[in-house]
Design an enzyme around this catalytic site. Sequence first.
Site, PDB file in Angstrom:
ATOM      1  N   ASP A   1      84.228  79.275  36.120  1.00 15.21           N
ATOM      2  CA  ASP A   1      85.037  79.557  35.127  1.00 15.21           C
ATOM      3  C   ASP A   1      86.722  79.697  35.466  1.00 15.21           C
ATOM      4  O   ASP A   1      87.036  78.770  36.215  1.00 15.21           O
ATOM      5  CB  ASP A   1      84.831  81.164  34.542  1.00 15.21           C
ATOM      6  CG  ASP A   1      85.067  81.414  33.027  1.00 15.21           C
ATOM      7  OD1 ASP A   1      86.322  81.114  32.773  1.00 15.21           O
ATOM      8  OD2 ASP A   1      84.340  82.069  32.254  1.00 15.21           O
TER       9      ASP A   1
ATOM     10  N   HIS B   1      87.738  76.489  34.692  1.00 17.96           N
ATOM     11  CA  HIS B   1      88.067  76.285  33.268  1.00 17.96           C
ATOM     12  C   HIS B   1      89.854  76.357  33.281  1.00 17.96           C
ATOM     13  O   HIS B   1      90.471  75.642  32.223  1.00 17.96           O
ATOM     14  CB  HIS B   1      87.690  77.430  32.317  1.00 17.96           C
ATOM     15  CG  HIS B   1      86.448  77.191  32.051  1.00 17.96           C
ATOM     16  ND1 HIS B   1      85.627  78.243  30.987  1.00 17.96           N
ATOM     17  CD2 HIS B   1      85.389  76.273  32.548  1.00 17.96           C
ATOM     18  CE1 HIS B   1      84.386  77.813  31.250  1.00 17.96           C
ATOM     19  NE2 HIS B   1      84.267  76.798  31.848  1.00 17.96           N
TER      20      HIS B   1
END
Length: 533
Positions: free
Chosen positions: A264, A298
């Site tokens: 993430d 991300h």
Amino acid sequence: MTKHKKNKMKYILKSLIVALLTSLSISANAQNYYNVLNYGAKNDSSKLATTAIKNAIDAAVKKGGGTVYFPAGKYLTGPIHLKSNITILIDAGAELHFSDDFDQYLPMVKSRYEGVDVTSFSPLFYAYKAENIAIKGRGIIDGHGKKWWDFVEGYKEGQTRSKWQLKFDELNKDILLPDDPKQMKRGFLRPPFIQFMYSKNIQIEGITIRNSPFWTVNPEFCENVKIHAVTIFNPHKNAPNTDGINPESCKNVHISDCHISVGDDCITVKSGKDGPGRKMAVPAENYTITNCTMLSGHGGVVIGSEMSGDVRKITISNCVFDGTDRGIRIKSARGRGGIVEEIRVSNIVMKNIRDQAIVLDLQYAKTNFEPVSERTPRFRNIHFSNITGQVNQAAYLNGLEEMPIENITFSDINLDAKSGFNISSANRIEFHNVQINTEIGASIIASKVNNLTIDNVKSYTPLAISPILDLKNVNDAFIYNSNPFTGTATYLRLSGTDTKNISLGNNNFRNAKVPVKKEADVKEEVTVISGDK
């Protein structure tokens, strides 16, 4: 006795005293080390070491504190709860492997999950209202997160609730929920790897962390936090929400020389979510993030979307992002409230960025217009400088109709991008010495922007069908020091009935076939101040 013999005796006596003092010092220091092997731990992972580690910590606490030492070997353990004045030292060659038996993380403890205060599974490393605590060394800690990830990914709404979910329901009957309570109502919240709460004077240094069940390093409501030379590896795929370093609602945080590749965001600054975050009202402030490398993730450094308690006074510098989906991302949505302000980003190199180099998005979640209130988030006073890279899109700035993004500057930026800057609903935006070489579209597209300054912006890959600057419904723009590259078809295109007060000065338009193209719906003339050619 001769003078020579007296000096010799003094020298021998002095040497004996120094040796004695050194011996006493070493002995005293040795007494401050609590080797877990002496408390029953096995370094061949043949036995769960949770109790032995707790006993070593308790023994140190009785003496006022000390270092709990893990020599080389492999240890299997459940959660480790730190107390004040305790250092965990994981030596080179030592590996701490955390059990994936969910029952080991009971009883549930006070925690915070995605900006909401809850009682849930114990984090793998946990402290509550402690001070002077540390995790150090050249060893490895492994969270064995796959079983946690698989449980969450495989859970279906409506299926029989597990004993852990029922326990969560019992302990969280009266919690204040965010606007979207789906995660909370599901009631199975994976624990963070390292979560210290309401603590101060924290150091995490040197260790390698991998396979976190959830967020990896997550201090909450802490003060004076130093995270230095830490390596974090979580799988890029099928490891949901395994952010790297997420200091939330903390004050005076220093993150440096870290290497992060996760499933993430790599580093995220947060301060609570929606109503729960506004109720706590504890900002994230005084953070420095420097000298870090980020690979898979991300986002490289992200602020939000949980920023309801405010985020302010953050510096991000001297970092490399290579392979993240985005570089710098600041995100929020209606319902969060809170302010993100006083942010400085400088000396950044980006490579292989899948989406945007820079994102400022107040519509991270799609919502309908609502009047300005405590639920309205705000971004202001954010400044970017000395950034270079190869990215998919240069930047995406998206404010709210009722709350535009305000006072954002870009200085000394050099980007090769498929597409350029896209800006909407913003006030007081400035570009100084910015080069954006695009494959498609304009270098800068601006819509519904007031007070726009563009100083020496160019592209070395001008396109026949696109202007360099494309402004629609822009009010009060000053464009100066432009020097378009050879082959520029149109430098500036103006459109929109609300476009007005556009001024040009000291530009060299000799290489532009059409310096300014004004569409029919633009009613006002462009003002040329001086020096345009």
